[in-house]
Write a protein that holds these residues in place. Structure first.
Motif, PDB file in Angstrom:
ATOM      1  N   SER A  51       0.686  -1.114   0.074  1.00 11.63           N
ATOM      2  CA  SER A  51      -0.051  -0.511  -0.108  1.00 11.63           C
ATOM      3  C   SER A  51       1.317   0.595   0.142  1.00 11.63           C
ATOM      4  O   SER A  51       1.525   1.362   0.874  1.00 11.63           O
ATOM      5  CB  SER A  51      -0.686  -0.033   1.543  1.00 11.63           C
ATOM      6  OG  SER A  51      -1.651   1.394   1.460  1.00 11.63           O
ATOM      7  N   ARG A  52       1.095   2.234  -1.161  1.00  8.94           N
ATOM      8  CA  ARG A  52       1.713   3.423  -1.367  1.00  8.94           C
ATOM      9  C   ARG A  52       1.390   4.170   0.031  1.00  8.94           C
ATOM     10  O   ARG A  52       1.540   5.425   0.643  1.00  8.94           O
ATOM     11  CB  ARG A  52       1.373   3.697  -2.823  1.00  8.94           C
ATOM     12  CG  ARG A  52       2.187   2.778  -3.471  1.00  8.94           C
ATOM     13  CD  ARG A  52       2.003   3.310  -5.151  1.00  8.94           C
ATOM     14  NE  ARG A  52       0.204   3.499  -5.138  1.00  8.94           N
ATOM     15  CZ  ARG A  52      -0.204   3.834  -6.286  1.00  8.94           C
ATOM     16  NH1 ARG A  52       0.775   4.980  -7.362  1.00  8.94           N
ATOM     17  NH2 ARG A  52      -1.058   4.140  -6.906  1.00  8.94           N
ATOM     18  N   SER A  53      -0.612   4.531   0.566  1.00  4.16           N
ATOM     19  CA  SER A  53      -0.871   5.346   1.046  1.00  4.16           C
ATOM     20  C   SER A  53      -0.343   5.108   2.533  1.00  4.16           C
ATOM     21  O   SER A  53      -0.209   5.616   3.320  1.00  4.16           O
ATOM     22  CB  SER A  53      -2.973   5.105   0.563  1.00  4.16           C
ATOM     23  OG  SER A  53      -2.923   4.429   0.647  1.00  4.16           O
ATOM     24  N   ARG A  54      -0.109   3.815   3.107  1.00  4.35           N
ATOM     25  CA  ARG A  54      -0.258   3.137   4.153  1.00  4.35           C
ATOM     26  C   ARG A  54       1.080   2.971   4.075  1.00  4.35           C
ATOM     27  O   ARG A  54       1.467   2.779   5.597  1.00  4.35           O
ATOM     28  CB  ARG A  54      -1.354   1.983   4.847  1.00  4.35           C
ATOM     29  CG  ARG A  54      -2.924   2.126   4.495  1.00  4.35           C
ATOM     30  CD  ARG A  54      -3.454   1.182   4.766  1.00  4.35           C
ATOM     31  NE  ARG A  54      -2.893   0.574   3.782  1.00  4.35           N
ATOM     32  CZ  ARG A  54      -3.946  -0.749   3.698  1.00  4.35           C
ATOM     33  NH1 ARG A  54      -4.416  -1.203   4.594  1.00  4.35           N
ATOM     34  NH2 ARG A  54      -4.156  -1.557   2.746  1.00  4.35           N
ATOM     35  N   ASN A  55       1.653   2.538   3.674  1.00  2.71           N
ATOM     36  CA  ASN A  55       3.715   2.345   3.263  1.00  2.71           C
ATOM     37  C   ASN A  55       3.311   1.130   4.338  1.00  2.71           C
ATOM     38  O   ASN A  55       3.905   0.814   5.040  1.00  2.71           O
ATOM     39  CB  ASN A  55       3.960   3.088   4.549  1.00  2.71           C
ATOM     40  CG  ASN A  55       4.477   4.725   3.706  1.00  2.71           C
ATOM     41  OD1 ASN A  55       4.527   4.679   2.043  1.00  2.71           O
ATOM     42  ND2 ASN A  55       3.884   6.001   4.059  1.00  2.71           N
ATOM     43  N   LYS A  56       2.580  -0.286   3.886  1.00  2.00           N
ATOM     44  CA  LYS A  56       2.432  -1.106   4.373  1.00  2.00           C
ATOM     45  C   LYS A  56       2.531  -2.402   3.311  1.00  2.00           C
ATOM     46  O   LYS A  56       1.875  -2.270   2.395  1.00  2.00           O
ATOM     47  CB  LYS A  56       2.196  -1.655   5.520  1.00  2.00           C
ATOM     48  CG  LYS A  56       0.735  -1.172   6.055  1.00  2.00           C
ATOM     49  CD  LYS A  56      -0.254  -1.744   6.935  1.00  2.00           C
ATOM     50  CE  LYS A  56      -1.607  -2.260   6.852  1.00  2.00           C
ATOM     51  NZ  LYS A  56      -1.975  -2.578   7.931  1.00  2.00           N
ATOM     52  N   LEU A  57       2.585  -3.602   3.802  1.00  6.83           N
ATOM     53  CA  LEU A  57       1.908  -4.468   3.154  1.00  6.83           C
ATOM     54  C   LEU A  57       0.692  -5.102   3.190  1.00  6.83           C
ATOM     55  O   LEU A  57       0.495  -4.960   4.350  1.00  6.83           O
ATOM     56  CB  LEU A  57       3.162  -5.687   3.350  1.00  6.83           C
ATOM     57  CG  LEU A  57       4.456  -5.847   3.121  1.00  6.83           C
ATOM     58  CD1 LEU A  57       5.209  -7.518   3.104  1.00  6.83           C
ATOM     59  CD2 LEU A  57       4.583  -6.062   1.721  1.00  6.83           C
TER      60      LEU A  57
END
Length: 127
Positions: A51-57
């Motif tokens: 996730s680019r917005s949440r910066n996580k897998l």
């Protein structure tokens, strides 16, 4: 060199992944993978993305239960875009549709027409 080392991730370490229904070839969604999510996808047989917005897998279906079981992974000639063919459980779109591409642009880009029917209520799935 392993095959994953030949994949051309962009400067952010991501590769676009087009997800397609293996039965009818309908494009369900576009998301991004980093090396870790790609390896996890291959290892588990279900899609994982970054996730680019949440910066996580994140695993597709981790909240909704609408998982994607992988049937085939293809890579384009430049090795910088993935096409993942899946068996989709439920809807792929987080707003309740089977595909994220449920709107058609009409009237020379002046109007959106909904061309699909919702398959679930997101308010009940993502409480």
């Amino acid at each position: 060199m392993s095959l994953v080392e030949k994949v051309k991730f962009n400067t952010q370490g991501l590769i676009p992944a087009i997800v397609q229904d293996c039965r009818n070839n309908q494009v369900l969604m576009l998301a991004y993978m980093n090396k870790e999510s790609l390896l996890k996808t291959v290892e588990t047989g279900q899609t994982h993305f970054y996730s680019r917005s949440r910066n996580k897998l994140w695993k597709k279906g981790e909240s909704s239960g609408h998982v994607q079981n992988i049937k085939e992974i293809l890579i384009d000639c430049d090795m910088d875009t993935l096409l993942i063919k899946v068996e989709q459980t439920g809807g792929a779109c987080h707003v309740g549709y089977r595909t994220c591409f449920f709107r058609k642009i009409t009237n020379k880009f002046e109007k959106l027409e909904i061309v699909e029917k919702p398959v679930f209520n997101p308010d009940k799935v993502y409480e």
